[in-house]
Design a protein around this motif. Structure first.
Motif, PDB file in Angstrom:
ATOM      1  N   LYS A 297       0.834  -1.203   0.000  1.00 21.86           N
ATOM      2  CA  LYS A 297       0.000   0.000   0.000  1.00 21.86           C
ATOM      3  C   LYS A 297       0.870   1.255   0.000  1.00 21.86           C
ATOM      4  O   LYS A 297       0.598   2.227  -0.728  1.00 21.86           O
ATOM      5  CB  LYS A 297      -0.918  -0.011   1.211  1.00 21.86           C
ATOM      6  CG  LYS A 297      -1.956   1.105   1.215  1.00 21.86           C
ATOM      7  CD  LYS A 297      -2.908   0.960   2.390  1.00 21.86           C
ATOM      8  CE  LYS A 297      -3.971   2.065   2.374  1.00 21.86           C
ATOM      9  NZ  LYS A 297      -4.915   1.929   3.516  1.00 21.86           N
TER      10      LYS A 297
ATOM     11  N   VAL B  87       2.357   1.678  -3.576  1.00 18.90           N
ATOM     12  CA  VAL B  87       1.403   2.226  -4.544  1.00 18.90           C
ATOM     13  C   VAL B  87       1.126   3.694  -4.236  1.00 18.90           C
ATOM     14  O   VAL B  87       1.087   4.545  -5.140  1.00 18.90           O
ATOM     15  CB  VAL B  87       0.097   1.400  -4.534  1.00 18.90           C
ATOM     16  CG1 VAL B  87      -0.940   2.034  -5.446  1.00 18.90           C
ATOM     17  CG2 VAL B  87       0.377  -0.032  -4.963  1.00 18.90           C
ATOM     18  N   TYR B  88       0.941   3.996  -2.953  1.00 18.15           N
ATOM     19  CA  TYR B  88       0.681   5.386  -2.558  1.00 18.15           C
ATOM     20  C   TYR B  88       1.862   6.274  -2.965  1.00 18.15           C
ATOM     21  O   TYR B  88       1.674   7.385  -3.479  1.00 18.15           O
ATOM     22  CB  TYR B  88       0.450   5.463  -1.056  1.00 18.15           C
ATOM     23  CG  TYR B  88       0.004   6.827  -0.579  1.00 18.15           C
ATOM     24  CD1 TYR B  88      -1.338   7.122  -0.423  1.00 18.15           C
ATOM     25  CD2 TYR B  88       0.941   7.814  -0.288  1.00 18.15           C
ATOM     26  CE1 TYR B  88      -1.744   8.379   0.010  1.00 18.15           C
ATOM     27  CE2 TYR B  88       0.552   9.068   0.150  1.00 18.15           C
ATOM     28  CZ  TYR B  88      -0.797   9.351   0.302  1.00 18.15           C
ATOM     29  OH  TYR B  88      -1.186  10.591   0.712  1.00 18.15           O
TER      30      TYR B  88
ATOM     31  N   VAL C 252       1.892   6.867  -6.823  1.00 21.28           N
ATOM     32  CA  VAL C 252       0.851   7.813  -7.225  1.00 21.28           C
ATOM     33  C   VAL C 252       1.175   9.214  -6.707  1.00 21.28           C
ATOM     34  O   VAL C 252       0.977  10.218  -7.405  1.00 21.28           O
ATOM     35  CB  VAL C 252      -0.523   7.331  -6.715  1.00 21.28           C
ATOM     36  CG1 VAL C 252      -1.606   8.349  -7.076  1.00 21.28           C
ATOM     37  CG2 VAL C 252      -0.870   5.974  -7.303  1.00 21.28           C
TER      38      VAL C 252
ATOM     39  N   THR D  56      -6.233   6.045  -3.644  1.00 24.67           N
ATOM     40  CA  THR D  56      -5.578   4.797  -4.065  1.00 24.67           C
ATOM     41  C   THR D  56      -6.111   3.564  -3.363  1.00 24.67           C
ATOM     42  O   THR D  56      -5.690   2.450  -3.677  1.00 24.67           O
ATOM     43  CB  THR D  56      -4.059   4.890  -3.803  1.00 24.67           C
ATOM     44  OG1 THR D  56      -3.858   5.162  -2.415  1.00 24.67           O
ATOM     45  CG2 THR D  56      -3.425   5.976  -4.645  1.00 24.67           C
TER      46      THR D  56
ATOM     47  N   VAL E 230      -7.599   1.279  -5.788  1.00 24.44           N
ATOM     48  CA  VAL E 230      -6.567   0.678  -6.645  1.00 24.44           C
ATOM     49  C   VAL E 230      -5.850  -0.439  -5.906  1.00 24.44           C
ATOM     50  O   VAL E 230      -5.617  -1.532  -6.447  1.00 24.44           O
ATOM     51  CB  VAL E 230      -5.570   1.765  -7.104  1.00 24.44           C
ATOM     52  CG1 VAL E 230      -4.445   1.137  -7.928  1.00 24.44           C
ATOM     53  CG2 VAL E 230      -6.284   2.834  -7.900  1.00 24.44           C
ATOM     54  N   ILE E 231      -5.482  -0.168  -4.652  1.00 25.50           N
ATOM     55  CA  ILE E 231      -4.774  -1.176  -3.861  1.00 25.50           C
ATOM     56  C   ILE E 231      -5.654  -2.398  -3.629  1.00 25.50           C
ATOM     57  O   ILE E 231      -5.184  -3.543  -3.680  1.00 25.50           O
ATOM     58  CB  ILE E 231      -4.312  -0.563  -2.528  1.00 25.50           C
ATOM     59  CG1 ILE E 231      -3.285   0.533  -2.791  1.00 25.50           C
ATOM     60  CG2 ILE E 231      -3.746  -1.624  -1.603  1.00 25.50           C
ATOM     61  CD1 ILE E 231      -2.897   1.325  -1.574  1.00 25.50           C
TER      62      ILE E 231
ATOM     63  N   VAL F  32      -5.530  -4.375  -6.731  1.00 27.45           N
ATOM     64  CA  VAL F  32      -4.232  -5.064  -6.858  1.00 27.45           C
ATOM     65  C   VAL F  32      -4.173  -6.269  -5.931  1.00 27.45           C
ATOM     66  O   VAL F  32      -3.711  -7.361  -6.315  1.00 27.45           O
ATOM     67  CB  VAL F  32      -3.086  -4.080  -6.551  1.00 27.45           C
ATOM     68  CG1 VAL F  32      -1.755  -4.817  -6.459  1.00 27.45           C
ATOM     69  CG2 VAL F  32      -3.005  -2.994  -7.608  1.00 27.45           C
TER      70      VAL F  32
END
Length: 427
Positions: free
Chosen positions: A239, A242-243, A246, A306, A309-310, A313
Motif C-alpha cells: 500500500k 502504490v501510494y 501515485v 488509491t 486501486v490497492i 491489486v
C-alpha cells in the motif's frame, strides 16, 4: 421594443468583453499560485503508511519468497534422504573383498623389487661363494622364489598395464599412453555419450514429466506466494509503495504541466450543438481557466484515492496462487517445453567437448580414474593374488584339489545367487 432588445444585447456583450479582459489579466497570477498550493497539498503523507522504495520492496520480498521455497524444498526432500540412507550404507561383498585385498598392494609392490634384486645378486653369489654354500642358499631361496616370482609377475604386469593406459603422457617413439593418444576421440565419445545417454533434451523432458518436479515446484511456489501475500507487513508495504508511486506522479511538476496542457487543449477544441452547449462554447474563456485550476489543485489529492486501486491489486494478487494451482499441468507443459527448447539451442555436446578440451592429460586422467582408484588398485593386486595361488599350487600339488574345489564352490554360489536375484527382479 426592438431597439430595447438590441440595447440589452449590446450591454451584455460589453459586460462579457470587460469580464474577459479581467480574466486574461488575472489568469497568469491564478496559475502562479498552483505550484505552491499543489506542493502544500501533496506534502502530507499518511502516518500509518511506510515510505517504500520500489527496488527495496522487490528485493526484500523476492528474498523472502526464495527462503520460503528453499525451506519447502528441504522439507519435501528430507523423507527421501532418510529412506535412501540405508541403501547407500550397505556395501556389496565384492567391495569389501577388494578393500581387504588392496592391503596387499605394497607387499606385492616390494616383492617385485626384492625378486629383481635377488636375480641381480644370484649371478654374483654363484661366483662369490662356494658351491656348497650356494646350494644351501638355493635350497632355502628356491621355494620362496617359486611362490614370490609368479606373485610379483602377476602384480607388476597388471600394474604396468594400468600405467600404460595413461603414461607416458607425451608423444614419443616408444610408447604413448593409450588415453592421451586417443584424447580427441575420447573427448568426442564422452560428449556424444553424455548427450545421447544422459542429458539429451528428450531424456530431460521424460525425467521432468515422470518425476513431477515442476509440478511440485509450482505447488510449492503457489503456497509460498500465498503465505507471502497474506503477510500483513507485505500488504502494508505494498500500500505504501502504490501510494508513493501515485504521490510522486501527482505532485510532479512535469505531471502538472502535462495535465494542464491536456485540459487546455480539450477545452480549446470543445464545441457544442445545442443552445446551452453553444453558450458554454462561447463562454469557455470564462470557465476554462477555472476548470484547469480545479483539475491541477485536485492532482495532489489523487493518492488519497488509491485505496480502491490497492484493493484491486490485492484481489488480483490473491488470485495468482489459485490460478497457479488450477493451471498446474499447463504451466508444467510450458516450463518443460521452454527447458527442452533451451537445451536444443544450447548444443550440450559442444559445451561438454569445450569443457573437456580445457583439461590437460593429467586432468583427464584424474576425471576418468578419480572414482575408480580402489578398483584400479584391485586389478593390480588381484594379479599378485592369482600369481601367489599359482605358486602355491606349483610347490604343493596337494593344494590343487582344494583350490579347484574352492573355485567350483564360488562358481556354484555365483550361479545360484544370480538366478535368485534374476527371479526377484523379474517378479
Amino acid at each position: 421594443m426592438y431597439s430595447s432588445g438590441v440595447a440589452f444585447l449590446i450591454g451584455i456583450g460589453a459586460a462579457l468583453t470587460n469580464l474577459l479582459k479581467k480574466t486574461r489579466l488575472k489568469r497568469e497570477a491564478l496559475f502562479e499560485d498552483e505550484g505552491a498550493a499543489g506542493s502544500a497539498a501533496g506534502s502530507s503523507w499518511p502516518q500509518d503508511l511506510p515510505r517504500v522504495q520500489p527496488r527495496q520492496f522487490v528485493l526484500k520480498w523476492v528474498r523472502t519468497l526464495t527462503r520460503k521455497l528453499a525451506l519447502a524444498r528441504r522439507k519435501s526432500a528430507a523423507p527421501a534422504e532418510v529412506l535412501s540412507a540405508p541403501a547407500r550404507a550397505k556395501k556389496p561383498l565384492s567391495l569389501k573383498v577388494a578393500a581387504a585385498l588392496n592391503l596387499l598392494y605394497w607387499p606385492f609392490f616390494y616383492s617385485g623389487i626384492v625378486i629383481s634384486a635377488w636375480f641381480a645378486a644370484d649371478s654374483v653369489l654363484q661366483l662369490a661363494v662356494s658351491s656348497a654354500t650356494y646350494g644351501a642358499i638355493a635350497a632355502v631361496a628356491d621355494p620362496v622364489l617359486t611362490v614370490l616370482t609368479p606373485t610379483a609377475v602377476g602384480f607388476w604386469t597388471n600394474w604396468l598395464a594400468v600405467k600404460m593406459l595413461f603414461h607416458p603422457r607425451r608423444k614419443n617413439a616408444v610408447w604413448w599412453g593409450l588415453v592421451p593418444a586417443r584424447r580427441e576421440e575420447l573427448i568426442d565419445g564422452i560428449a556424444a555419450g553424455v548427450m545421447k545417454q544422459l542429458i539429451s533434451p528428450e531424456i530431460v523432458q521424460e525425467h521432468l514429466h515422470k518425476s513431477a518436479v515442476i509440478q511440485r515446484f509450482v505447488n510449492e511456489t503457489a503456497c509460498a506466494l500465498q503465505d507471502t501475500l497474506e503477510n500483513p507487513r507485505f500488504r502494508q508495504e505494498l500500500k505504501g509503495l502504490v501510494y508513493g508511486i501515485v504521490h510522486k506522479f501527482a505532485t510532479s511538476p512535469e505531471t502538472r504541466r502535462s495535465v494542464e496542457r491536456l485540459v487546455r487543449a480539450k477545452i480549446s477544441d470543445w464545441t457544442g450543438e445545442s443552445l446551452g452547449a453553444k453558450i458554454a462554447e462561447w463562454t469557455k474563456e470564462l470557465w476554462g481557466p477555472l476548470v484547469v485550476k480545479e483539475v491541477i489543485q485536485a492532482l495532489p489529492d489523487l493518492p488519497q484515492a488509491t485505496d480502491s486501486v490497492i484493493a484491486h491489486v490485492e484481489r488480483s494478487l490473491n488470485q495468482v496462487p489459485q490460478i497457479m494451482e488450477r493451471e498446474n499441468s499447463r504451466i508444467e507443459s510450458l516450463i518443460t517445453r521452454a527447458i527442452v527448447e533451451a537445451l536444443h539451442n544450447l548444443d550440450i555436446k559442444q559445451v561438454v567437448k569445450a569443457q573437456l578440451s580445457k583439461l590437460d592429460e593429467q586432468g583427464l586422467e584424474r576425471m576418468l580414474t578419480g572414482n575408480v582408484t580402489t578398483e584400479l588398485k584391485f586389478i593390480q593386486t588381484s594379479g599378485g593374488v592369482f600369481g601367489l595361488l599359482a605358486g602355491l599350487a606349483f610347490i604343493y600339488p596337494s593344494s590343487r584339489p582344494v583350490l579347484l574345489a574352492v573355485g567350483l564352490a564360488l562358481w556354484a554360489a555365483y550361479r545360484t545367487t544370480v538366478k535368485k536375484q534374476t527371479g526377484l527382479t523379474t517378479a
